[in-house]
Design a protein around this motif. Structure first.
Motif, PDB file in Angstrom:
ATOM      1  N   ASN A  34       0.845  -1.198   0.000  1.00  0.00           N
ATOM      2  CA  ASN A  34       0.000   0.000   0.000  1.00  0.00           C
ATOM      3  C   ASN A  34       0.877   1.243   0.000  1.00  0.00           C
ATOM      4  N   TYR A  49      -3.951   0.788  -2.645  1.00  0.00           N
ATOM      5  CA  TYR A  49      -3.923  -0.472  -1.909  1.00  0.00           C
ATOM      6  C   TYR A  49      -3.729  -1.633  -2.876  1.00  0.00           C
ATOM      7  N   ASP A  50      -3.201  -2.722  -2.354  1.00  0.00           N
ATOM      8  CA  ASP A  50      -2.919  -3.909  -3.174  1.00  0.00           C
ATOM      9  C   ASP A  50      -2.097  -3.557  -4.415  1.00  0.00           C
ATOM     10  N   GLU A  55      -7.486   4.200  -4.098  1.00  0.00           N
ATOM     11  CA  GLU A  55      -8.509   4.363  -3.069  1.00  0.00           C
ATOM     12  C   GLU A  55      -9.577   5.349  -3.547  1.00  0.00           C
TER      13      GLU A  55
ATOM     14  N   ARG B 100      -8.714  -1.941   6.451  1.00  0.00           N
ATOM     15  CA  ARG B 100      -9.573  -1.766   5.288  1.00  0.00           C
ATOM     16  C   ARG B 100     -10.539  -2.935   5.078  1.00  0.00           C
ATOM     17  N   ASP B 108      -4.224  -5.333   6.949  1.00  0.00           N
ATOM     18  CA  ASP B 108      -4.387  -5.092   5.506  1.00  0.00           C
ATOM     19  C   ASP B 108      -3.893  -3.671   5.250  1.00  0.00           C
ATOM     20  N   ALA B 109      -4.728  -2.820   4.749  1.00  0.00           N
ATOM     21  CA  ALA B 109      -4.391  -1.397   4.590  1.00  0.00           C
ATOM     22  C   ALA B 109      -5.093  -0.615   5.687  1.00  0.00           C
TER      23      ALA B 109
END
Lengths: 106, 123
Positions: A34, A49-50, A55, B100, B108-109
């Motif tokens: 991220n 993210y990912d 976002e 998240r 996670d985020a």
């Protein structure tokens, strides 16, 4: 622990320039990566993210790519409001952050 | 709107204790894991601890393991960080942050952050 090496630690660019920041993981983290923006005196804000997903509400000039150990964050056209420090963060294991990249206007 | 508000920071002597709180609103608190992240003055971000949405699993950074305890009260929409045996190197702004992923089992985020609360460990 997974170490995240972020570079450069700082950069200076002109408004409208393309800005690229890299982040390297000490081991394969797939796409569990991220990116955050932190302005002075403020809390960080999630941008990507990912590895590559924007976002909600984040301007499209921000983007991310990469997988495995090497990742890139890009601002396609630097704006004055983008002055901030940017951090990568992995979550393949317990979360760890990169050291940050301070972006300034030339 | 979605909001996290930290409180409980202050000045404490080395070896002392402090409990931070984080009040959540605007989302279903009991459905999300929560984190504490800290930032020493002029330094980068350091993840501190994570608690699963139901409190069943907790994880800590090595730097605080055995000294800090993360907990939550879903009936009060509140996250806590109990900090014991504080050291000068624990001086930082402490942020709580929402994970998240709904019903996530690991971090996670961090998609929502509080404004932070300052902890200063000094004699």
């Amino acid at each position: 622990d997974i170490q995240m090496t972020q570079s450069p630690s700082s950069l200076s660019a002109s408004v409208g320039d393309r800005v690229t920041i890299t982040c390297q993981a000490s081991q394969d983290i797939s796409n569990y990566l991220n990116w955050y923006q932190q302005k002075p005196g403020k809390a960080p804000k999630l941008l990507i993210y990912d590895a590559s997903n924007l976002e909600t509400g984040v301007p499209s000039r921000f983007s991310g790519s990469g997988s495995g150990t090497d990742f890139t964050f890009t601002i396609s056209s630097l704006q004055p409001e983008d002055i901030a420090t940017y951090y990568c963060q992995q979550y393949d294991n317990l979360p760890t952050f990169g050291g940050g990249t301070k972006v300034e206007i030339k | 709107q979605v909001q996290l508000v930290e409180s409980g920071g202050g000045v404490v002597q080395p070896g002392g204790s402090l409990r931070l709180s984080c009040a959540a609103s605007g989302f279903t608190f009991s459905s999300y894991g929560m984190h504490w992240v800290r930032q020493a003055p002029g330094k980068g971000l350091e993840w501190v601890a994570f608690i699963r949405y139901d409190g069943s699993n907790k994880y800590y950074a090595d730097s605080v393991k055995g000294r800090f305890t993360i907990s939550r009260d879903n009936s009060k929409n509140t996250l806590y960080l109990q900090m014991n045996s504080l050291r000068a190197e624990d001086t930082a702004v402490y942020y709580c942050a929402k994970d998240r992923s709904i019903f996530g089992v690991v971090g996670d985020a961090f998609d929502i952050w509080g404004q932070g609360t300052m902890v200063t460990v000094s004699s």
